[in-house]
Structure formats: C-alpha cells, structure tokens
Write a protein that holds these residues in place. Structure first.
Motif, PDB file in Angstrom:
ATOM      1  N   LEU A 274      33.211  93.399 207.873  1.00 58.74           N
ATOM      2  CA  LEU A 274      31.769  93.170 207.739  1.00 58.74           C
ATOM      3  C   LEU A 274      31.422  92.211 206.611  1.00 58.74           C
ATOM      4  N   ASP A 275      31.825  92.554 205.392  1.00 60.57           N
ATOM      5  CA  ASP A 275      31.331  91.826 204.217  1.00 60.57           C
ATOM      6  C   ASP A 275      31.787  90.369 204.185  1.00 60.57           C
ATOM      7  N   VAL A 276      33.086  90.121 204.338  1.00 60.57           N
ATOM      8  CA  VAL A 276      33.583  88.738 204.295  1.00 60.57           C
ATOM      9  C   VAL A 276      33.071  87.915 205.481  1.00 60.57           C
ATOM     10  N   PRO A 277      33.120  88.436 206.727  1.00 60.69           N
ATOM     11  CA  PRO A 277      32.543  87.660 207.834  1.00 60.69           C
ATOM     12  C   PRO A 277      31.063  87.346 207.638  1.00 60.69           C
ATOM     13  N   TYR A 278      30.315  88.287 207.072  1.00 55.01           N
ATOM     14  CA  TYR A 278      28.896  88.053 206.812  1.00 55.01           C
ATOM     15  C   TYR A 278      28.720  86.953 205.772  1.00 55.01           C
ATOM     16  N   SER A 279      29.544  86.988 204.746  1.00 57.06           N
ATOM     17  CA  SER A 279      29.498  85.951 203.717  1.00 57.06           C
ATOM     18  C   SER A 279      29.819  84.586 204.318  1.00 57.06           C
ATOM     19  N   LEU A 280      30.810  84.542 205.204  1.00 56.79           N
ATOM     20  CA  LEU A 280      31.193  83.286 205.852  1.00 56.79           C
ATOM     21  C   LEU A 280      30.050  82.740 206.707  1.00 56.79           C
ATOM     22  N   LEU A 281      29.367  83.614 207.433  1.00 59.72           N
ATOM     23  CA  LEU A 281      28.227  83.196 208.261  1.00 59.72           C
ATOM     24  C   LEU A 281      27.144  82.555 207.408  1.00 59.72           C
ATOM     25  N   ILE A 282      26.798  83.207 206.319  1.00 56.90           N
ATOM     26  CA  ILE A 282      25.735  82.708 205.442  1.00 56.90           C
ATOM     27  C   ILE A 282      26.133  81.385 204.801  1.00 56.90           C
ATOM     28  N   MET A 283      27.381  81.303 204.331  1.00 60.02           N
ATOM     29  CA  MET A 283      27.866  80.054 203.736  1.00 60.02           C
ATOM     30  C   MET A 283      27.812  78.905 204.736  1.00 60.02           C
ATOM     31  N   THR A 284      28.194  79.175 205.971  1.00 56.19           N
ATOM     32  CA  THR A 284      28.235  78.132 206.998  1.00 56.19           C
ATOM     33  C   THR A 284      26.840  77.587 207.279  1.00 56.19           C
ATOM     34  N   ILE A 285      25.853  78.481 207.420  1.00 58.63           N
ATOM     35  CA  ILE A 285      24.462  78.052 207.650  1.00 58.63           C
ATOM     36  C   ILE A 285      23.975  77.204 206.477  1.00 58.63           C
ATOM     37  N   PHE A 286      24.253  77.662 205.274  1.00 50.25           N
ATOM     38  CA  PHE A 286      23.838  76.981 204.045  1.00 50.25           C
ATOM     39  C   PHE A 286      24.441  75.585 203.952  1.00 50.25           C
ATOM     40  N   ILE A 287      25.748  75.505 204.145  1.00 47.36           N
ATOM     41  CA  ILE A 287      26.442  74.219 203.986  1.00 47.36           C
ATOM     42  C   ILE A 287      26.073  73.240 205.094  1.00 47.36           C
ATOM     43  N   LEU A 288      26.019  73.698 206.337  1.00 47.17           N
ATOM     44  CA  LEU A 288      25.676  72.802 207.446  1.00 47.17           C
ATOM     45  C   LEU A 288      24.261  72.249 207.285  1.00 47.17           C
ATOM     46  N   SER A 289      23.345  73.086 206.837  1.00 44.81           N
ATOM     47  CA  SER A 289      21.974  72.623 206.619  1.00 44.81           C
ATOM     48  C   SER A 289      21.928  71.547 205.535  1.00 44.81           C
ATOM     49  N   GLY A 290      22.676  71.772 204.443  1.00 41.88           N
ATOM     50  CA  GLY A 290      22.702  70.812 203.355  1.00 41.88           C
ATOM     51  C   GLY A 290      23.326  69.488 203.748  1.00 41.88           C
ATOM     52  N   ILE A 291      24.391  69.561 204.555  1.00 41.87           N
ATOM     53  CA  ILE A 291      25.103  68.340 204.950  1.00 41.87           C
ATOM     54  C   ILE A 291      24.333  67.565 206.017  1.00 41.87           C
ATOM     55  N   GLU A 295      18.796  68.949 202.974  1.00 40.89           N
ATOM     56  CA  GLU A 295      17.841  69.844 202.335  1.00 40.89           C
ATOM     57  C   GLU A 295      17.998  71.253 202.897  1.00 40.89           C
ATOM     58  N   ILE A 296      17.531  72.217 202.122  1.00 41.07           N
ATOM     59  CA  ILE A 296      17.425  73.577 202.617  1.00 41.07           C
ATOM     60  C   ILE A 296      15.938  73.783 202.882  1.00 41.07           C
ATOM     61  N   SER A 297      15.555  73.726 204.140  1.00 39.36           N
ATOM     62  CA  SER A 297      14.145  73.777 204.513  1.00 39.36           C
ATOM     63  C   SER A 297      13.603  75.203 204.438  1.00 39.36           C
ATOM     64  N   ARG A 298      12.298  75.337 204.584  1.00 41.42           N
ATOM     65  CA  ARG A 298      11.685  76.662 204.598  1.00 41.42           C
ATOM     66  C   ARG A 298      12.200  77.489 205.775  1.00 41.42           C
ATOM     67  N   LYS A 299      12.396  76.834 206.933  1.00 38.91           N
ATOM     68  CA  LYS A 299      12.901  77.562 208.104  1.00 38.91           C
ATOM     69  C   LYS A 299      14.294  78.131 207.836  1.00 38.91           C
ATOM     70  N   VAL A 300      15.149  77.334 207.222  1.00 42.32           N
ATOM     71  CA  VAL A 300      16.494  77.814 206.883  1.00 42.32           C
ATOM     72  C   VAL A 300      16.402  78.904 205.832  1.00 42.32           C
ATOM     73  N   GLY A 301      15.502  78.734 204.874  1.00 39.89           N
ATOM     74  CA  GLY A 301      15.297  79.757 203.848  1.00 39.89           C
ATOM     75  C   GLY A 301      14.889  81.086 204.456  1.00 39.89           C
ATOM     76  N   ILE A 302      13.944  81.047 205.406  1.00 39.86           N
ATOM     77  CA  ILE A 302      13.509  82.269 206.094  1.00 39.86           C
ATOM     78  C   ILE A 302      14.661  82.887 206.867  1.00 39.86           C
ATOM     79  N   LEU A 303      15.465  82.037 207.524  1.00 39.84           N
ATOM     80  CA  LEU A 303      16.620  82.528 208.283  1.00 39.84           C
ATOM     81  C   LEU A 303      17.611  83.235 207.366  1.00 39.84           C
ATOM     82  N   LEU A 304      17.954  82.599 206.245  1.00 40.59           N
ATOM     83  CA  LEU A 304      18.906  83.189 205.304  1.00 40.59           C
ATOM     84  C   LEU A 304      18.385  84.509 204.745  1.00 40.59           C
TER      85      LEU A 304
END
Length: 316
Positions: A274-291, A295-304
């Motif tokens: 649970l914990d590590v896969p969840y961390s990986l999911l969040i990191m992936t969303i964060f990094i892909l949005s930035g790349i 920017e980390i938009s409000r929509k991505v912020g709400i999602l996270l």
C-alpha cells in the motif's frame, strides 16, 4: 490529565518544529541570493536537509528503540504527505511554476530511489549493507547538485545587491540557521515520545500513527517552507525542498534507521502493498505534471490533495 499532557507535548513539539522551519526558510532565501546559487538547488540541499531533521531523528530514535514500523511509516508517510498534502494544498492556492531542467533530474532521481528502496524492502527487511547503500545514494545526489551548481546556466543567478550584504546580515542568518536546527531537533524528540503514547492511548498500530500524525507533524517544516517561499515568490525553493526532502527520507532517514537497528529495518506487508505503491503514484503524477506542463496547476493540486484524503480513509 496524563492524556491531556501527551497532546500538549505533541502540540508544543509541532510549534517548535514550525518555528524552526520558519527560521530556515529565511536563512535559505538569504543564502540563495547572497551566493547566486539557484533557489531550487538551495531548496534541494540546505533547506531539505534542515526540514528533514525531524523525520531523521524521529525515525532513527524509533528504530533504535525497536519500533521499525514507526521508522518506516514516518519516512514513507512523509514522502506521501510532502507531495499530496503540501504541494497539493499549495497548488490549490496558487499554481506553481516549474523550472523544467533541474526539476526533471531531481524528479527522476526521487522515483528511482523509491524503486531501489522497494527492491531492498521486498523481502521484508532492509539489511545493514542495504542501509549503507541508501546513504551512499544521497552522497550521489549531493554530487549531482554540486555539478549542477557549477553550471553557469542552471546553477547561478544574478546576485544583485546581496553580494554586498553586511556582516550583521551574515551573523543574523547564521543564528537563524542554528536556532532553526535546534528547534527542529527538540521538537522531533517531543513528537516521537508523545506519538508512541498516543498510539497506546487509542490502541492503534504505531505504523498508523507514524503514517498520519508523525508524518504530518514532521512534515510541518516543509509545509511552512513551501507556504512562506511561495508567498515570497520563491516557488523553486519550495519545489526543490520537497524533492530534496523526499530523497533524504528515502536515503538518509531510512538508511540511518537501518544502521541503528540491531536486526535490520523490518518491513510490514502494508508498506510493500500500500504505502510504497501509493507514494509512487503520487510522485508520478507530480513529476509528469511538472515535466509536461512546466507547472503544478490547481487541477493537479486538487487531484493530489484528493488522493491524500483517500489514502487517510484507507488507513482508518
């Protein structure tokens, strides 16, 4: 009365850490402008080391006392909290602009390091030598930042008038840096002691307490750093701080916790599934949005932030 005092100590510990983080952010911004080093590099090194001191002390103390579940839960929980809660919340308030080149390198390193920890932990224990490897991985991260800082394009910016700062300014910021570290260390000890007692009072697993109360509590310096830095127009300090803090949690915090444990760092099934896969999911969303969007938009912020709330619901 004893229960009340436990929560009082926990609250005082949080306030102490918050004030320490506030001192650090001011000193770090001054260092960045004084030296001309990129704020993201300052955030990923000096600031992240400072703001991750609570996680380090909480996890190593817990591990040394035989509470491996708390040590791991605090570190992994902080990686989730740092991105989903802190970045998510800040992006909801104001979209965060990203400097793609530096962000991409550090983001990829963060994800790779999480996968390496997962590989070490997959057999249910992180061995002593694997803990040592984790520490070496942080040394590699620092080397990469040093090389980046030497690059004129990526590492240095115009110093304006800060190069002529007075001796008084230097002394004040050194004092702030030292006081920040001292407050954070004191607060960490208060948090780990009261956190164990809170788990006993409510009869919940220590790992749940470490993934929630302790993780959020020890991540308060990152939250304060992010909010203050964004308010002062220094978004890249906050982004660099989160990336650096997560890398520190995966290397120095977990590696140090392994080295002080007699039998290695024991890993519970929840961490693996649970914990590590969840961390990986969040990191992936964060990094892909930035790349991809820079920017980390409000929509991505709400999602996270929504993903973080769901995680808390799953835990309880």
């Amino acid at each position: 009365m004893d229960t009340f005092l436990v929560f009082v100590v926990f609250f005082i510990g949080l306030l102490t850490i918050v004030k320490g983080g506030d001192f650090f952010v001011d000193a770090a911004i001054w260092i960045a402008k004084k030296t001309g080093i990129s704020p993201m590099i300052i955030g990923a090194t000096i600031v992240s080391i400072a703001t991750t001191l609570p996680e380090f002390f909480v996890s190593t103390v817990a591990s040394n006392e035989g509470h491996s579940d708390m040590a791991v839960g605090n570190a992994i929980g902080s990686t989730i909290c740092n991105i989903a809660f802190i970045i998510g919340l800040c992006a909801c308030i104001k979209p965060i602009k990203i400097k793609k080149k530096s962000f991409t390198v550090k983001g990829i390193i963060m994800i790779v390091y999480l996968l390496i920890f997962y590989a070490f932990a997959s057999d249910g224990v992180v061995q002593f030598k694997e803990g040592f490897y984790l520490i070496l991985m942080f040394a590699l991260f620092i080397l990469i930042n040093v090389l980046e800082a030497k690059s004129t394009d990526a590492g240095f910016e115009e110093t304006k008038n800060y190069s002529n700062g007075t001796k008084k300014d230097t002394i004040i910021n050194i004092i702030k840096f030292g006081l920040g570290a001292w407050f954070i260390i004191i607060g960490a000890h208060m948090l780990v002691d009261s956190g164990v007692k809170i788990a006993q009072i409510f009869k919940v697993p220590q790992q749940i307490v470490s993934l929630t109360l302790l993780a959020v509590g020890t991540s308060l310096p990152e939250l304060v750093t992010a909010v203050v830095a964004i308010a002062k127009g220094e978004e890249n300090i906050s982004i660099g701080n989160i990336l650096g803090a997560n890398i520190l949690n995966l290397t120095v915090v977990l590696g140090g916790s392994t080295l002080v444990s007699d039998n290695g760092l024991l890993i519970l099934p929840q961490t693996i599934f649970l914990d590590v896969p969840y961390s990986l999911l969040i990191m992936t969303i964060f990094i892909l949005s930035g790349i991809l969007k820079e920017e980390i938009s409000r929509k991505v912020g709400i999602l996270l932030f929504s993903i973080y709330i769901l995680y808390l619901i799953i835990l309880f």
